[in-house]
Design a protein around this motif. Sequence first.
Motif, PDB file in Angstrom:
ATOM      1  N   SER A  84      39.181 -14.697 -45.652  1.00 61.90           N
ATOM      2  CA  SER A  84      38.476 -14.326 -44.186  1.00 61.90           C
ATOM      3  C   SER A  84      40.053 -15.527 -43.238  1.00 61.90           C
ATOM      4  O   SER A  84      40.445 -16.314 -43.532  1.00 61.90           O
ATOM      5  CB  SER A  84      37.623 -15.151 -43.510  1.00 61.90           C
ATOM      6  OG  SER A  84      37.694 -16.696 -43.581  1.00 61.90           O
ATOM      7  N   SER A  85      40.530 -14.135 -42.614  1.00 59.50           N
ATOM      8  CA  SER A  85      41.470 -15.415 -41.595  1.00 59.50           C
ATOM      9  C   SER A  85      41.817 -14.500 -40.284  1.00 59.50           C
ATOM     10  O   SER A  85      42.838 -13.881 -40.184  1.00 59.50           O
ATOM     11  CB  SER A  85      43.180 -14.683 -43.012  1.00 59.50           C
ATOM     12  OG  SER A  85      43.096 -12.850 -43.239  1.00 59.50           O
ATOM     13  N   PRO A  86      41.279 -14.872 -39.583  1.00 59.75           N
ATOM     14  CA  PRO A  86      41.108 -14.695 -38.057  1.00 59.75           C
ATOM     15  C   PRO A  86      42.299 -15.273 -37.207  1.00 59.75           C
ATOM     16  O   PRO A  86      42.026 -14.959 -36.472  1.00 59.75           O
ATOM     17  CB  PRO A  86      40.089 -15.232 -37.684  1.00 59.75           C
ATOM     18  CG  PRO A  86      39.539 -16.544 -38.889  1.00 59.75           C
ATOM     19  CD  PRO A  86      39.999 -16.504 -39.678  1.00 59.75           C
ATOM     20  N   GLY A  87      42.797 -16.308 -38.198  1.00 58.13           N
ATOM     21  CA  GLY A  87      44.252 -16.751 -37.796  1.00 58.13           C
ATOM     22  C   GLY A  87      45.560 -15.634 -37.913  1.00 58.13           C
ATOM     23  O   GLY A  87      46.748 -16.828 -37.367  1.00 58.13           O
ATOM     24  N   LEU A  88      45.496 -15.064 -38.529  1.00 56.19           N
ATOM     25  CA  LEU A  88      46.389 -14.279 -38.749  1.00 56.19           C
ATOM     26  C   LEU A  88      46.882 -13.965 -37.638  1.00 56.19           C
ATOM     27  O   LEU A  88      45.956 -13.341 -36.762  1.00 56.19           O
ATOM     28  CB  LEU A  88      46.032 -13.141 -39.886  1.00 56.19           C
ATOM     29  CG  LEU A  88      45.947 -13.385 -41.355  1.00 56.19           C
ATOM     30  CD1 LEU A  88      45.597 -12.260 -42.161  1.00 56.19           C
ATOM     31  CD2 LEU A  88      47.819 -14.169 -41.437  1.00 56.19           C
ATOM     32  N   PRO A  89      48.010 -13.002 -37.599  1.00 58.95           N
ATOM     33  CA  PRO A  89      48.966 -13.194 -35.969  1.00 58.95           C
ATOM     34  C   PRO A  89      48.603 -11.473 -35.998  1.00 58.95           C
ATOM     35  O   PRO A  89      48.482 -11.273 -37.475  1.00 58.95           O
ATOM     36  CB  PRO A  89      50.050 -13.234 -36.288  1.00 58.95           C
ATOM     37  CG  PRO A  89      50.923 -13.177 -37.733  1.00 58.95           C
ATOM     38  CD  PRO A  89      49.311 -13.819 -38.727  1.00 58.95           C
ATOM     39  N   PRO A 114      49.202   1.562 -56.750  1.00 60.26           N
ATOM     40  CA  PRO A 114      48.975  -0.152 -56.958  1.00 60.26           C
ATOM     41  C   PRO A 114      47.183  -0.414 -56.353  1.00 60.26           C
ATOM     42  O   PRO A 114      46.622   0.447 -54.986  1.00 60.26           O
ATOM     43  CB  PRO A 114      49.721  -1.513 -55.963  1.00 60.26           C
ATOM     44  CG  PRO A 114      49.830  -0.557 -55.302  1.00 60.26           C
ATOM     45  CD  PRO A 114      50.210   0.601 -55.301  1.00 60.26           C
ATOM     46  N   ILE A 115      46.526  -1.431 -56.666  1.00 56.32           N
ATOM     47  CA  ILE A 115      45.028  -1.281 -56.237  1.00 56.32           C
ATOM     48  C   ILE A 115      45.136  -1.850 -55.319  1.00 56.32           C
ATOM     49  O   ILE A 115      44.278  -1.501 -54.109  1.00 56.32           O
ATOM     50  CB  ILE A 115      44.206  -2.313 -57.354  1.00 56.32           C
ATOM     51  CG1 ILE A 115      43.745  -1.725 -58.482  1.00 56.32           C
ATOM     52  CG2 ILE A 115      42.621  -2.513 -56.665  1.00 56.32           C
ATOM     53  CD1 ILE A 115      43.081  -2.805 -60.112  1.00 56.32           C
ATOM     54  N   ILE A 116      45.714  -2.447 -54.279  1.00 51.05           N
ATOM     55  CA  ILE A 116      45.648  -3.183 -53.188  1.00 51.05           C
ATOM     56  C   ILE A 116      46.646  -2.538 -52.666  1.00 51.05           C
ATOM     57  O   ILE A 116      48.324  -3.185 -52.811  1.00 51.05           O
ATOM     58  CB  ILE A 116      45.025  -5.048 -53.444  1.00 51.05           C
ATOM     59  CG1 ILE A 116      43.855  -4.702 -52.654  1.00 51.05           C
ATOM     60  CG2 ILE A 116      45.905  -5.277 -51.874  1.00 51.05           C
ATOM     61  CD1 ILE A 116      43.801  -6.392 -53.017  1.00 51.05           C
ATOM     62  N   SER A 117      47.069  -1.943 -51.317  1.00 48.99           N
ATOM     63  CA  SER A 117      48.352  -1.897 -51.135  1.00 48.99           C
ATOM     64  C   SER A 117      48.851  -2.896 -50.353  1.00 48.99           C
ATOM     65  O   SER A 117      49.009  -3.293 -49.829  1.00 48.99           O
ATOM     66  CB  SER A 117      48.023  -0.195 -49.767  1.00 48.99           C
ATOM     67  OG  SER A 117      48.964  -0.271 -49.413  1.00 48.99           O
ATOM     68  N   PRO A 118      50.691  -2.546 -51.010  1.00 50.31           N
ATOM     69  CA  PRO A 118      51.835  -3.547 -50.401  1.00 50.31           C
ATOM     70  C   PRO A 118      51.750  -3.643 -48.535  1.00 50.31           C
ATOM     71  O   PRO A 118      52.667  -4.756 -48.204  1.00 50.31           O
ATOM     72  CB  PRO A 118      53.070  -3.236 -51.245  1.00 50.31           C
ATOM     73  CG  PRO A 118      52.417  -1.345 -51.510  1.00 50.31           C
ATOM     74  CD  PRO A 118      51.267  -1.778 -52.035  1.00 50.31           C
ATOM     75  N   TYR A 119      51.190  -2.701 -48.041  1.00 50.04           N
ATOM     76  CA  TYR A 119      51.308  -2.472 -47.125  1.00 50.04           C
ATOM     77  C   TYR A 119      50.930  -2.583 -45.601  1.00 50.04           C
ATOM     78  O   TYR A 119      50.696  -2.859 -44.394  1.00 50.04           O
ATOM     79  CB  TYR A 119      52.062  -0.916 -46.410  1.00 50.04           C
ATOM     80  CG  TYR A 119      53.134  -0.273 -47.258  1.00 50.04           C
ATOM     81  CD1 TYR A 119      53.526  -1.099 -47.004  1.00 50.04           C
ATOM     82  CD2 TYR A 119      52.727   0.190 -47.909  1.00 50.04           C
ATOM     83  CE1 TYR A 119      55.119  -0.199 -48.295  1.00 50.04           C
ATOM     84  CE2 TYR A 119      53.300   1.250 -49.220  1.00 50.04           C
ATOM     85  CZ  TYR A 119      55.087   0.481 -48.741  1.00 50.04           C
ATOM     86  OH  TYR A 119      55.503   1.262 -50.060  1.00 50.04           O
ATOM     87  N   LEU A 120      48.942  -3.118 -46.637  1.00 49.93           N
ATOM     88  CA  LEU A 120      47.403  -3.849 -45.950  1.00 49.93           C
ATOM     89  C   LEU A 120      48.766  -4.677 -44.584  1.00 49.93           C
ATOM     90  O   LEU A 120      49.372  -5.928 -45.296  1.00 49.93           O
ATOM     91  CB  LEU A 120      46.987  -4.251 -46.660  1.00 49.93           C
ATOM     92  CG  LEU A 120      46.184  -3.442 -47.304  1.00 49.93           C
ATOM     93  CD1 LEU A 120      44.373  -4.123 -48.316  1.00 49.93           C
ATOM     94  CD2 LEU A 120      46.206  -1.705 -46.530  1.00 49.93           C
ATOM     95  N   SER A 121      48.092  -5.029 -43.504  1.00 53.48           N
ATOM     96  CA  SER A 121      48.402  -6.023 -42.939  1.00 53.48           C
ATOM     97  C   SER A 121      47.775  -7.172 -42.467  1.00 53.48           C
ATOM     98  O   SER A 121      47.800  -7.868 -41.765  1.00 53.48           O
ATOM     99  CB  SER A 121      49.721  -5.313 -41.567  1.00 53.48           C
ATOM    100  OG  SER A 121      49.115  -4.371 -41.416  1.00 53.48           O
ATOM    101  N   GLY A 122      46.418  -6.328 -42.734  1.00 51.25           N
ATOM    102  CA  GLY A 122      45.616  -7.739 -41.679  1.00 51.25           C
ATOM    103  C   GLY A 122      44.694  -7.088 -40.519  1.00 51.25           C
ATOM    104  O   GLY A 122      44.556  -5.692 -39.938  1.00 51.25           O
ATOM    105  N   PRO A 123      44.721  -7.595 -39.672  1.00 52.14           N
ATOM    106  CA  PRO A 123      44.743  -7.462 -38.269  1.00 52.14           C
ATOM    107  C   PRO A 123      45.131  -6.801 -37.632  1.00 52.14           C
ATOM    108  O   PRO A 123      46.913  -7.179 -37.195  1.00 52.14           O
ATOM    109  CB  PRO A 123      44.274  -9.348 -37.584  1.00 52.14           C
ATOM    110  CG  PRO A 123      44.045  -9.837 -38.701  1.00 52.14           C
ATOM    111  CD  PRO A 123      44.645  -9.152 -39.800  1.00 52.14           C
ATOM    112  N   LEU A 124      45.465  -6.203 -37.034  1.00 53.11           N
ATOM    113  CA  LEU A 124      46.109  -5.082 -35.708  1.00 53.11           C
ATOM    114  C   LEU A 124      45.793  -5.189 -34.348  1.00 53.11           C
ATOM    115  O   LEU A 124      44.918  -5.605 -34.037  1.00 53.11           O
ATOM    116  CB  LEU A 124      45.861  -3.620 -36.241  1.00 53.11           C
ATOM    117  CG  LEU A 124      46.368  -3.058 -37.791  1.00 53.11           C
ATOM    118  CD1 LEU A 124      45.518  -2.094 -37.855  1.00 53.11           C
ATOM    119  CD2 LEU A 124      48.134  -2.997 -37.757  1.00 53.11           C
TER     120      LEU A 124
END
Length: 388
Positions: A84-89, A114-124
């Motif tokens: 969990s990373s609510p603090g991510l920009p 890949p299983i996890i895409s390298p382009y996932l950036s989290g919160p948008l």
Amino acid sequence: MRRRGSVAKAHAFCLVELKAELEMKGRMEQQRGLLLLLLGLQLLLMGAFLYKNHHHHDLTSFLRFLIQDKTEVGQELPFVVQGSSPGLPQQDVYSNISQIHHVDISRENLPNCPIISPYLSGPLKVMIPENLTMEQMVEKNPLVKLGGQYQPPDCWTQHHTAVVVPYYGQAKHLQHLLYHLHPFLQRQQLHYAIYVVNQVNNTIFNRGKLRNVGFWEAMQEEDWDCVFFHDVNLLPEDNRNLYICDIFPAHVSVAIDKFNYKLPYRGYLGGVFALRPVHYLRINGFPNTYWGWDREDDDIAARLKLSGMFLSRPHLLFGRYHMLEEGLDPSHKQSPESPGFLGPIQHRWQHDGANSLGYRLLSKELQPLYTNLTVDISVSAPGAPVPS
Ligand SMILES: *[C@@H]1O[C@H](CO)[C@@H](O)[C@H](O)[C@H]1NC(C)=O
Ligand SMILES: *[C@@H]1O[C@H](CO)[C@@H](O)[C@H](O)[C@H]1NC(C)=O
Ligand SMILES: *[C@@H]1O[C@H](CO)[C@@H](O)[C@H](O)[C@H]1NC(C)=O
Ligand SMILES: *[C@@H]1O[C@H](CO)[C@@H](O)[C@H](O)[C@H]1NC(C)=O
């Protein structure tokens, strides 16, 4: 491209064929799912041991907690939790999207994604530019093909997702959704397409039936293994909310800003709903009989329960959505038409849904960022029970 005046579709025969095919795939999926589940359980057990060693916690209570969590219909089965990373920009959904590009390898020699895409950036951050035009949107999404279809240019993906959007003239909402959803899905390295099911003839909005039409038309085009039924006014706010299917049907829009990022009520199933085709057929799709009524939740919940399936939900941190202004939505101006007395759902669900779908496809247009399916859904299937 246009296909005009297609006949009303009863398609009972094709439905049977599709069902058999999907059930076989479903069984394979289930076995795979079970294996994954076992693997997951092992990992959890290992985790529990480590947890016990470090924190002197009681293993059996931990296990009891786990088991309890699995037995109740409607329980939350979180997606793979990636911290969990609510603090991510928060990032712009288009940031660095141009890093995704064709590679100089023939298609058949591409590596698996890949299983996890390298382009996932989290919160948008949901940011829609002012005075946006369709041309600008097309320019920003050069890899999307006619009809709104996309494949990762640099790898083979296992995931094939159709996004079905019931539509009733909410042009601004649709534009914003397309602007936001295309880069969102490209970041996840999916093979996907967006189908807009455009209801005409000025009958009252019928989301369930439009969903059924979208499913049927999408499945005729590609062998999708997952279908996302998506309200036009919801924009996802976290890229870890993966648009792939679970081993159970999933209610995805669990945290909408308008409802303070939590479920407005426990049984809420509106917004974004995802399932595999085999699951769709098992619940006999969605009801065709709710004209202008937003009260499909109980119906869908009952279909899941009566066909013996659990409901999956993503983590509240991931299933976050921004809801666009309702003021722009003409479907809210109409007064709902009471479905009248429909009878108990137990007697109804097997006769009202995918197998009683009647409609006329007036046109199918491949637009640069979506497929426009214009349908007249005021017709009912020949031989199907007429809704009261
Ligand atoms: C985008 O690219 C820049 C420079 O290449 C890099 O510093 C930044 O971390 C990247 N952002 C994302 C979201 O990948
Ligand atoms: C958008 O259009 C309005 C009216 O045409 C104009 O006043 C405004 O400056 C435009 N905004 C941008 C960012 O171009
Ligand atoms: C619906 O609209 C289409 C195209 O405008 C028309 O051909 C058709 O007859 C209409 N159907 C009904 C039931 O009004
Ligand atoms: C879809 O196609 C119909 C028929 O050509 C058209 O009237 C409608 O405006 C189109 N809708 C969208 C959202 O493109």
